[in-house]
Design a protein around this motif. Structure first.
Motif, PDB file in Angstrom:
ATOM      1  N   VAL A   1       1.059  -1.138   0.044  1.00 55.26           N
ATOM      2  CA  VAL A   1      -0.044   0.073  -0.115  1.00 55.26           C
ATOM      3  C   VAL A   1       0.960   1.233  -0.006  1.00 55.26           C
ATOM      4  O   VAL A   1       1.712   1.332   0.900  1.00 55.26           O
ATOM      5  CB  VAL A   1      -1.088   0.019   1.193  1.00 55.26           C
ATOM      6  N   LYS A   2       0.881   2.027  -1.149  1.00 57.91           N
ATOM      7  CA  LYS A   2       1.729   3.287  -1.178  1.00 57.91           C
ATOM      8  C   LYS A   2       0.737   4.502  -0.771  1.00 57.91           C
ATOM      9  O   LYS A   2      -0.197   4.555  -1.368  1.00 57.91           O
ATOM     10  CB  LYS A   2       2.240   3.490  -2.608  1.00 57.91           C
ATOM     11  N   ILE A   3       1.358   5.220   0.174  1.00 60.52           N
ATOM     12  CA  ILE A   3       0.664   6.374   0.367  1.00 60.52           C
ATOM     13  C   ILE A   3       1.295   7.700  -0.006  1.00 60.52           C
ATOM     14  O   ILE A   3       2.539   7.633   0.318  1.00 60.52           O
ATOM     15  CB  ILE A   3       0.460   6.538   2.178  1.00 60.52           C
ATOM     16  N   GLU A   4       0.518   8.708  -0.754  1.00 59.92           N
ATOM     17  CA  GLU A   4       1.344   9.412  -1.358  1.00 59.92           C
ATOM     18  C   GLU A   4       1.200  10.650  -0.736  1.00 59.92           C
ATOM     19  O   GLU A   4       0.460  10.900   0.117  1.00 59.92           O
ATOM     20  CB  GLU A   4       0.198   9.734  -2.761  1.00 59.92           C
ATOM     21  N   TYR A   5       2.503  11.365  -0.797  1.00 54.25           N
ATOM     22  CA  TYR A   5       2.474  12.829   0.195  1.00 54.25           C
ATOM     23  C   TYR A   5       2.043  13.879  -0.819  1.00 54.25           C
ATOM     24  O   TYR A   5       2.564  13.985  -1.952  1.00 54.25           O
ATOM     25  CB  TYR A   5       4.024  12.893   0.581  1.00 54.25           C
ATOM     26  N   GLN A   6       1.229  14.653  -0.224  1.00 54.59           N
ATOM     27  CA  GLN A   6       0.861  15.919  -0.977  1.00 54.59           C
ATOM     28  C   GLN A   6       0.934  17.133  -0.148  1.00 54.59           C
ATOM     29  O   GLN A   6       0.607  16.877   1.047  1.00 54.59           O
ATOM     30  CB  GLN A   6      -0.623  15.493  -1.301  1.00 54.59           C
ATOM     31  N   GLN A   7       1.537  18.142  -0.797  1.00 52.43           N
ATOM     32  CA  GLN A   7       1.290  19.320   0.240  1.00 52.43           C
ATOM     33  C   GLN A   7      -0.021  19.702   0.415  1.00 52.43           C
ATOM     34  O   GLN A   7      -0.898  19.913  -0.456  1.00 52.43           O
ATOM     35  CB  GLN A   7       1.925  20.354  -0.925  1.00 52.43           C
ATOM     36  N   ARG A   8      -0.368  19.760   1.542  1.00 50.16           N
ATOM     37  CA  ARG A   8      -1.655  19.795   2.168  1.00 50.16           C
ATOM     38  C   ARG A   8      -2.124  21.293   2.751  1.00 50.16           C
ATOM     39  O   ARG A   8      -1.190  21.887   3.468  1.00 50.16           O
ATOM     40  CB  ARG A   8      -2.187  18.831   3.013  1.00 50.16           C
ATOM     41  N   LYS A   9      -3.070  21.585   2.407  1.00 46.11           N
ATOM     42  CA  LYS A   9      -3.851  22.852   3.314  1.00 46.11           C
ATOM     43  C   LYS A   9      -4.244  22.456   4.657  1.00 46.11           C
ATOM     44  O   LYS A   9      -4.263  23.108   5.606  1.00 46.11           O
ATOM     45  CB  LYS A   9      -4.864  23.509   2.759  1.00 46.11           C
ATOM     46  N   ARG A  10      -4.571  21.105   4.962  1.00 45.17           N
ATOM     47  CA  ARG A  10      -4.995  20.489   6.060  1.00 45.17           C
ATOM     48  C   ARG A  10      -4.400  19.148   6.364  1.00 45.17           C
ATOM     49  O   ARG A  10      -4.276  18.567   5.312  1.00 45.17           O
ATOM     50  CB  ARG A  10      -6.667  20.155   6.093  1.00 45.17           C
ATOM     51  N   LEU A  11      -4.097  19.132   7.487  1.00 42.71           N
ATOM     52  CA  LEU A  11      -3.460  17.524   7.867  1.00 42.71           C
ATOM     53  C   LEU A  11      -4.343  16.725   8.094  1.00 42.71           C
ATOM     54  O   LEU A  11      -5.735  16.853   8.191  1.00 42.71           O
ATOM     55  CB  LEU A  11      -2.794  18.027   9.320  1.00 42.71           C
ATOM     56  N   VAL A  12      -3.861  15.519   7.801  1.00 38.63           N
ATOM     57  CA  VAL A  12      -5.048  14.328   7.951  1.00 38.63           C
ATOM     58  C   VAL A  12      -4.812  13.728   9.275  1.00 38.63           C
ATOM     59  O   VAL A  12      -3.836  13.589  10.058  1.00 38.63           O
ATOM     60  CB  VAL A  12      -4.344  12.987   7.187  1.00 38.63           C
ATOM     61  N   ALA A  13      -5.956  13.882  10.188  1.00 41.25           N
ATOM     62  CA  ALA A  13      -6.308  13.471  11.477  1.00 41.25           C
ATOM     63  C   ALA A  13      -6.785  12.329  11.543  1.00 41.25           C
ATOM     64  O   ALA A  13      -7.545  12.016  10.744  1.00 41.25           O
ATOM     65  CB  ALA A  13      -6.963  14.679  12.430  1.00 41.25           C
ATOM     66  N   VAL A  14      -6.648  11.577  12.839  1.00 40.14           N
ATOM     67  CA  VAL A  14      -7.493  10.253  12.822  1.00 40.14           C
ATOM     68  C   VAL A  14      -8.614  10.290  13.838  1.00 40.14           C
ATOM     69  O   VAL A  14      -8.382  10.895  14.797  1.00 40.14           O
ATOM     70  CB  VAL A  14      -6.643   9.056  13.337  1.00 40.14           C
ATOM     71  N   LYS A  15      -9.863  10.055  13.520  1.00 40.94           N
ATOM     72  CA  LYS A  15     -10.937   9.909  14.390  1.00 40.94           C
ATOM     73  C   LYS A  15     -10.708   8.764  15.558  1.00 40.94           C
ATOM     74  O   LYS A  15     -10.710   7.879  15.358  1.00 40.94           O
ATOM     75  CB  LYS A  15     -12.179   9.942  13.808  1.00 40.94           C
ATOM     76  N   GLU A  16     -10.284   9.387  16.794  1.00 40.82           N
ATOM     77  CA  GLU A  16     -10.076   8.247  17.995  1.00 40.82           C
ATOM     78  C   GLU A  16     -11.400   7.752  18.443  1.00 40.82           C
ATOM     79  O   GLU A  16     -12.295   8.471  18.573  1.00 40.82           O
ATOM     80  CB  GLU A  16      -9.070   8.909  18.640  1.00 40.82           C
ATOM     81  N   GLU A  17     -10.984   6.642  19.416  1.00 40.41           N
ATOM     82  CA  GLU A  17     -12.330   6.223  20.166  1.00 40.41           C
ATOM     83  C   GLU A  17     -12.997   7.120  20.968  1.00 40.41           C
ATOM     84  O   GLU A  17     -13.965   7.026  21.438  1.00 40.41           O
ATOM     85  CB  GLU A  17     -11.790   4.607  20.885  1.00 40.41           C
ATOM     86  N   ASP A  18     -12.212   7.985  21.788  1.00 42.59           N
ATOM     87  CA  ASP A  18     -12.603   8.820  22.608  1.00 42.59           C
ATOM     88  C   ASP A  18     -13.387  10.217  21.861  1.00 42.59           C
ATOM     89  O   ASP A  18     -13.884  11.181  22.488  1.00 42.59           O
ATOM     90  CB  ASP A  18     -11.722   9.306  23.402  1.00 42.59           C
TER      91      ASP A  18
END
Length: 217
Positions: A102-119
């Motif tokens: 699985v390749k994850i591409e890096y892109q210059q972003r205006k928003r970071l990728v956050a992870v929705k946690e259990e809490d």
């Protein structure tokens, strides 16, 4: 599973020989989409990278166990990542077993990728060495300011001079230690750290024992 990629096994063996690092992570199996989302987000927020699924930490081939693991990768992005992430997935037949690349591409972003946690909170991860690291508010503020015009100057008042002296002669401090050392409010310390990091006078490093601030090398 999707069609096996038309490449030889040498490609996978070369990756495995590199060992896990900032742009490569081995996963024995996928049994939790949220955990995979953390790796995907960390790569997307750093330099991009590759997940090899069906490979043990020691580099031996375990193989992907079921089609469900393919779907869990997609679920990780759709359900747990706050922003779209471009993935490229291929399957390689190695030693009679399937390895999912699985390749994850890096892109210059205006928003970071956050992870929705259990809490219910969203947390931002980056890749440090071979680990996914949760960033703090100082890192987030530095990132935000670096991604828009920044013309601020440092006024070296007594407060700034007193603060920067704490890092002379190799001083390394956590945020908690700085609050005790300087008796300044946490928010004031964070703003000073952001300012000095942006001007390349200080830097932050992520370690197993915490996040440390020190003079820029």
């Amino acid at each position: 599973m999707q069609q096996t990629a038309p490449k030889t096994s040498h490609y996978i063996h070369r990756l495995i020989a590199q060992g896990e690092g900032e742009e490569l992570d081995f996963k024995f199996a996928i049994n939790d989409s949220r955990k995979i989302a953390r790796s995907i987000a960390a790569f997307a927020n750093t330099k991009g990278g590759t997940l090899l699924i069906g490979v043990r930490d020691n580099g031996s081939i375990a193989g992907v166990r079921s089609d469900e693991e393919l779907h869990m990768v997609d679920t990780a992005v759709l359900l747990y990542c706050s922003e779209p992430v471009e993935l490229q997935k291929n399957i390689y037949r190695i030693e009679g077993r399937d390895v999912l690349d699985v390749k994850i591409e890096y892109q210059q972003r205006k928003r970071l990728v956050a992870v929705k946690e259990e809490d219910g909170r969203e947390r931002v991860y980056i890749r440090i060495g071979d680990e996914n690291q949760i960033v703090n508010s100082v890192w987030l503020k530095v990132w935000a300011k670096r991604n828009k015009p920044f013309n601020q100057q440092i006024d070296f008042t007594e407060k700034e001079l007193f603060f920067i002296r704490q890092f002379q002669n190799g001083g390394r401090h956590t945020l908690h230690h700085l609050t005790k050392l300087t008796h300044l409010h946490k928010n004031v310390i964070e703003e000073l750290l952001v300012k000095f990091i942006l001007f390349d006078l200080l830097e932050m490093t992520f370690e197993k024992t915490g996040i440390f601030y020190h003079e820029k090398k």
